[in-house]
Scaffold this active site. Sequence first.
Site, PDB file in Angstrom:
ATOM      1  N   GLU A 215      -1.506  -1.200   2.922  1.00  0.00           N
ATOM      2  CA  GLU A 215      -3.074  -1.064   2.431  1.00  0.00           C
ATOM      3  C   GLU A 215      -3.462  -1.926   1.180  1.00  0.00           C
ATOM      4  OE1 GLU A 215      -4.130   3.400   3.025  1.00  0.00           O
ATOM      5  OE2 GLU A 215      -2.127   3.273   2.050  1.00  0.00           O
ATOM      6  N   ILE A 216      -4.451  -2.859   1.482  1.00  0.00           N
ATOM      7  CA  ILE A 216      -4.766  -3.785   0.530  1.00  0.00           C
ATOM      8  C   ILE A 216      -5.932  -3.206  -0.237  1.00  0.00           C
ATOM      9  CG2 ILE A 216      -5.805  -6.136   0.089  1.00  0.00           C
ATOM     10  CD1 ILE A 216      -2.792  -6.031   1.265  1.00  0.00           C
TER      11      ILE A 216
END
Length: 304
Positions: free
Chosen positions: A136-137
Amino acid sequence: MGLAWAALFASHGIEVTVTDPREDLDEAVDEALPLLAAGLPGSDPDGLRGRIRTTHDLAGAVAGARLVQENGPEDLEFKRRLFADIAGHAPGDAVLATSTSGIVASRIAEGLPDAVAARLLVAHPFNPPHIVPLVEIVPGARTSEDVVEAAVAFYRSLGKVPVRLHREVPGFVANRLQSAVLREAIHLVLEGVVDAGELDTVMKASLGGRYATVGPFESFHLGGGPGGIRHMMRHLGPGLAEGWRRLGRPELDDAAVATIVARTEAAYGTGPAAYRERAALRDRKHLALNATLRATDKNDTQNT
Ligand SMILES: NC(=O)c1ccc[n+]([C@@H]2O[C@H](COP(=O)([O-])OP(=O)(O)OC[C@H]3O[C@@H](n4cnc5c(N)ncnc54)[C@H](O)[C@@H]3O)[C@@H](O)[C@H]2O)c1
């Protein structure tokens, strides 16, 4: 977390420096590498070790880094101090990523200059990070778009599946979903509906496989037949909302914790040998799943 990231990076030919104040750092790396290498097809522990340097000196560790992947304790103040320290020694264009499971980058960057905050973002993996594809960015309010794009490209080059969130939310997405499931799982075990092993069997034999193939929304859409989610919402929507009101809200007091620990240890054992055996089995199954899904996904343009 840190060692699994290091092994993944090294398996892609990257020279990695691991820094950690723990006295037994070298032993910890040597001990972890056989299991990690087994989860990275084509790797061997000696080959990985040849690309992993260890040091207790943080300044020296980050001095030439293009990307820093921080995996220290999950504590806001600690991460703030650590990133201030890292920023003081890393090159001015290094990407500064944290593996934090839930603290947003904007809070970690408070007090740091804009030029540092612009390079700081969350890159949250899912355990074990060398095998589970998701990263997850989650950029902070001051993270630059160039840094986000560079991070997405970097993790994708490692074979990961980066998903950029549209806005910061504590816990991000995957852990919030996991938390919702775990809350109800703990409730059902505490209520004596199933034991821990049985609950896991229910999950693996139903939702686990389903959600590896289609997510909750596509699953619901397909569940409605040709009428799709419109039909499902009309048909099952009211019952769904009613069901939410019946979900458990377990208290994690001492008695509840003791029950959950006892039931889980009864199902899976405990200690280093049981851990190694079960983690290796988990990794082998997940690798097989990844390979199968990659093969079937090849022509599916819906998958990113
Ligand atoms: N364990 C998971 O499943 C998981 C999953 C995703 C993200 N994360 C995140 O990854 C991070 C690390 O979690 P973990 O489970 O590996 O924790 P851990 O406690 O196993 O490891 C933390 C390490 O940080 C080291 N450390 C302490 N001070 C340090 C310093 N000044 N410089 C460098 N290292 C230092 C400790 O010695 C320890 O080895 C956390 O932010 C956590 O939220 C964990």
